[in-house]
Design a protein around this motif. Structure first.
Motif, mmCIF file in Angstrom:
data_model
loop_
_atom_site.group_PDB
_atom_site.id
_atom_site.type_symbol
_atom_site.label_atom_id
_atom_site.label_comp_id
_atom_site.label_asym_id
_atom_site.label_seq_id
_atom_site.Cartn_x
_atom_site.Cartn_y
_atom_site.Cartn_z
ATOM 1 N N ASP A 109 0.848 -1.196 0.000
ATOM 2 C CA ASP A 109 0.000 0.000 0.000
ATOM 3 C C ASP A 109 0.885 1.248 0.000
ATOM 4 O O ASP A 109 1.689 1.442 0.911
ATOM 5 C CB ASP A 109 -0.897 -0.015 1.242
ATOM 6 N N THR A 110 0.744 2.088 -1.006
ATOM 7 C CA THR A 110 1.603 3.276 -1.136
ATOM 8 C C THR A 110 0.943 4.541 -0.601
ATOM 9 O O THR A 110 1.530 5.619 -0.704
ATOM 10 C CB THR A 110 2.002 3.485 -2.599
ATOM 11 N N ARG A 111 -0.248 4.429 -0.025
ATOM 12 C CA ARG A 111 -0.939 5.622 0.475
ATOM 13 C C ARG A 111 -1.123 5.642 1.987
ATOM 14 O O ARG A 111 -1.124 6.707 2.602
ATOM 15 C CB ARG A 111 -2.313 5.749 -0.197
ATOM 16 N N GLU A 112 -1.294 4.452 2.584
ATOM 17 C CA GLU A 112 -1.689 4.384 3.987
ATOM 18 C C GLU A 112 -0.717 5.094 4.923
ATOM 19 O O GLU A 112 -1.130 5.845 5.818
ATOM 20 C CB GLU A 112 -1.830 2.917 4.421
ATOM 21 N N ALA A 113 0.586 4.847 4.751
ATOM 22 C CA ALA A 113 1.566 5.407 5.694
ATOM 23 C C ALA A 113 1.537 6.928 5.682
ATOM 24 O O ALA A 113 1.511 7.566 6.745
ATOM 25 C CB ALA A 113 2.961 4.897 5.364
ATOM 26 N N TRP A 114 1.543 7.519 4.490
ATOM 27 C CA TRP A 114 1.548 8.974 4.430
ATOM 28 C C TRP A 114 0.233 9.550 4.964
ATOM 29 O O TRP A 114 0.226 10.578 5.637
ATOM 30 C CB TRP A 114 1.814 9.469 3.010
ATOM 31 N N GLU A 115 -0.876 8.878 4.694
ATOM 32 C CA GLU A 115 -2.158 9.352 5.215
ATOM 33 C C GLU A 115 -2.154 9.354 6.744
ATOM 34 O O GLU A 115 -2.662 10.291 7.371
ATOM 35 C CB GLU A 115 -3.296 8.474 4.684
ATOM 36 N N LYS A 116 -1.549 8.321 7.333
ATOM 37 C CA LYS A 116 -1.491 8.258 8.795
ATOM 38 C C LYS A 116 -0.523 9.302 9.359
ATOM 39 O O LYS A 116 -0.781 9.872 10.425
ATOM 40 C CB LYS A 116 -1.102 6.850 9.247
ATOM 41 N N LEU A 117 0.560 9.549 8.664
ATOM 42 C CA LEU A 117 1.474 10.602 9.103
ATOM 43 C C LEU A 117 0.794 11.962 9.036
ATOM 44 O O LEU A 117 0.952 12.800 9.936
ATOM 45 C CB LEU A 117 2.739 10.595 8.245
ATOM 46 N N GLN A 118 0.028 12.189 7.980
ATOM 47 C CA GLN A 118 -0.715 13.446 7.871
ATOM 48 C C GLN A 118 -1.732 13.569 9.002
ATOM 49 O O GLN A 118 -1.908 14.652 9.574
ATOM 50 C CB GLN A 118 -1.438 13.515 6.521
ATOM 51 N N ALA A 119 -2.416 12.465 9.300
ATOM 52 C CA ALA A 119 -3.408 12.490 10.379
ATOM 53 C C ALA A 119 -2.761 12.816 11.725
ATOM 54 O O ALA A 119 -3.405 13.394 12.610
ATOM 55 C CB ALA A 119 -4.121 11.145 10.457
ATOM 56 N N ALA A 120 -1.483 12.458 11.865
ATOM 57 C CA ALA A 120 -0.737 12.767 13.089
ATOM 58 C C ALA A 120 -0.098 14.150 13.040
ATOM 59 O O ALA A 120 0.637 14.526 13.952
ATOM 60 C CB ALA A 120 0.340 11.714 13.323
ATOM 61 N N ASN A 121 -0.364 14.892 11.952
ATOM 62 C CA ASN A 121 0.177 16.252 11.781
ATOM 63 C C ASN A 121 1.702 16.274 11.814
ATOM 64 O O ASN A 121 2.311 17.121 12.476
ATOM 65 C CB ASN A 121 -0.396 17.192 12.846
ATOM 66 N N VAL A 122 2.323 15.340 11.088
ATOM 67 C CA VAL A 122 3.782 15.297 11.023
ATOM 68 C C VAL A 122 4.304 16.596 10.407
ATOM 69 O O VAL A 122 3.704 17.156 9.484
ATOM 70 C CB VAL A 122 4.251 14.073 10.217
ATOM 71 N N THR A 123 5.424 17.095 10.953
ATOM 72 C CA THR A 123 6.004 18.347 10.478
ATOM 73 C C THR A 123 7.520 18.207 10.389
ATOM 74 O O THR A 123 8.089 17.170 10.730
ATOM 75 C CB THR A 123 5.683 19.519 11.429
ATOM 76 N N THR A 124 8.167 19.276 9.981
ATOM 77 C CA THR A 124 9.629 19.281 9.892
ATOM 78 C C THR A 124 10.290 19.233 11.268
ATOM 79 O O THR A 124 11.501 19.046 11.364
ATOM 80 C CB THR A 124 10.118 20.538 9.150
ATOM 81 N N GLN A 125 9.502 19.392 12.336
ATOM 82 C CA GLN A 125 10.039 19.276 13.689
ATOM 83 C C GLN A 125 10.202 17.821 14.115
ATOM 84 O O GLN A 125 10.839 17.527 15.125
ATOM 85 C CB GLN A 125 9.119 19.983 14.692
ATOM 86 N N ASP A 126 9.605 16.894 13.333
ATOM 87 C CA ASP A 126 9.636 15.470 13.645
ATOM 88 C C ASP A 126 10.704 14.753 12.805
ATOM 89 O O ASP A 126 11.350 15.367 11.954
ATOM 90 C CB ASP A 126 8.260 14.846 13.369
ATOM 91 N N ILE A 127 10.858 13.460 13.051
ATOM 92 C CA ILE A 127 11.739 12.632 12.219
ATOM 93 C C ILE A 127 11.032 11.307 11.951
ATOM 94 O O ILE A 127 10.412 10.730 12.849
ATOM 95 C CB ILE A 127 13.120 12.413 12.878
ATOM 96 N N VAL A 128 11.117 10.836 10.708
ATOM 97 C CA VAL A 128 10.424 9.626 10.268
ATOM 98 C C VAL A 128 11.468 8.591 9.853
ATOM 99 O O VAL A 128 12.344 8.890 9.031
ATOM 100 C CB VAL A 128 9.472 9.933 9.095
ATOM 101 N N ILE A 129 11.373 7.385 10.418
ATOM 102 C CA ILE A 129 12.371 6.341 10.171
ATOM 103 C C ILE A 129 11.695 5.134 9.537
ATOM 104 O O ILE A 129 10.792 4.530 10.128
ATOM 105 C CB ILE A 129 13.064 5.930 11.477
#
Length: 272
Positions: free
Chosen positions: A113-133
């Motif tokens: 699934d190429t959409r789910e992860a980014w949709e969940k990150l957006q729902a968590a309001n991910v920003t440049t203050q965070d880091i994604v691994i």
């Protein structure tokens, strides 16, 4: 990426003909190589951890993004942190293919699934203050790769833990960790050496970060949550040793009043 070491044939043949004694000895022999390979990437790992500490110290969060065994292992690490270190929930997070609520279902098909992860990150309001691994043994998992691409386009810092050289996921990461553990004992079974390497690296990331954030003093879990009798007893004895309290019941009363060894020690220090 032409070379996928994780899919290379096992160096062992005719496993079904080997005895239990032979099998466990050979698996153990393979497992011993994992720590050696991790040692080779300690500089990469240190760079990643320093970036994590910087982000969390500045009020940011960490998001692991993963599928399969690696994703599930990241969940197991993250759920321990509020208890072990008193870390507020929501600082270390996991975006797992199929959802954490389906952890035991092993929804391997969700890794495409190429959409789910980014949709969940957006729902968590991910920003440049965070880091994604990103977590991916192969270094190619679409679920992970798509999320890292989206993060990179928005200047959100990224890292990864992969087990193949020169992978797309490593190329999409600012802080890649490429620990090449070699062919698996059973060909392609990356829950084995790759999973062992991932678990060891999660331990190193979370423990080092917690120490750097001041959640360990000396060598003790002074912020441990008092969730059961065993942990409370351990914390009482820790407080007795560190604060010089000789009476167990007195130490327990102070501990329970202030909620953690750290807070209790601060109270004792103020009153000495």
């Amino acid at each position: 990426m032409d070379l996928r070491v994780t899919e290379s044939p096992s160096v062992y043949r005719h496993l079904e003909k080997k005895s239990v004694d032979e099998l466990v000895e050979l698996i153990n022999q393979e497992d011993q190589s994992v720590a050696v390979q991790i040692k080779q990437v300690l500089p990469q790992l240190s760079r990643l951890i320093k970036a994590i500490v910087e982000k969390i110290s500045g009020g940011g969060r960490l998001f692991y993004v993963g599928a399969g065994s690696g994703g599930r292992l990241s969940v197991l690490d993250v759920i321990e942190l509020p208890t072990t270190y008193g870390l507020p929930k929501g600082i270390f997070n996991v975006i797992l293919a199929g959802g954490i609520d389906r952890l035991a279902d092993a929804l391997e098909e969700k890794e495409d699934d190429t959409r789910e992860a980014w949709e969940k990150l957006q729902a968590a309001n991910v920003t440049t203050q965070d880091i994604v691994i990103g977590i991916s043994a192969s270094g190619t998992t679409p679920f992970v790769l798509a999320a890292l691409y989206q993060c990179r386009q928005r200047s959100i810092p990224t890292g990864c833990i992969v087990s193949n050289p020169d992978s797309p996921i490593a190329a999409a990461s600012d802080f890649p960790v490429e620990v090449i553990t070699g062919p698996e004992f059973v060909t392609g079974s990356t829950r084995m050496k790759c999973g062992t390497a991932q678990k060891m690296i999660f331990d190193m990331i979370s423990t080092t970060t917690m120490i750097q954030l001041g959640r360990v003093e000396d060598n003790s879990m002074v912020n441990v949550a008092l969730i059961n009798d065993k942990i409370t007893d351990r914390a009482v004895r820790m407080l007795m040793e560190k604060a010089g309290i000789s009476d167990y019941e007195e130490a327990k009363m102070v501990l329970l009043k202030y909620g953690s060894v750290k807070q209790a020690m601060e109270h004792v220090s103020r009153n000495v």
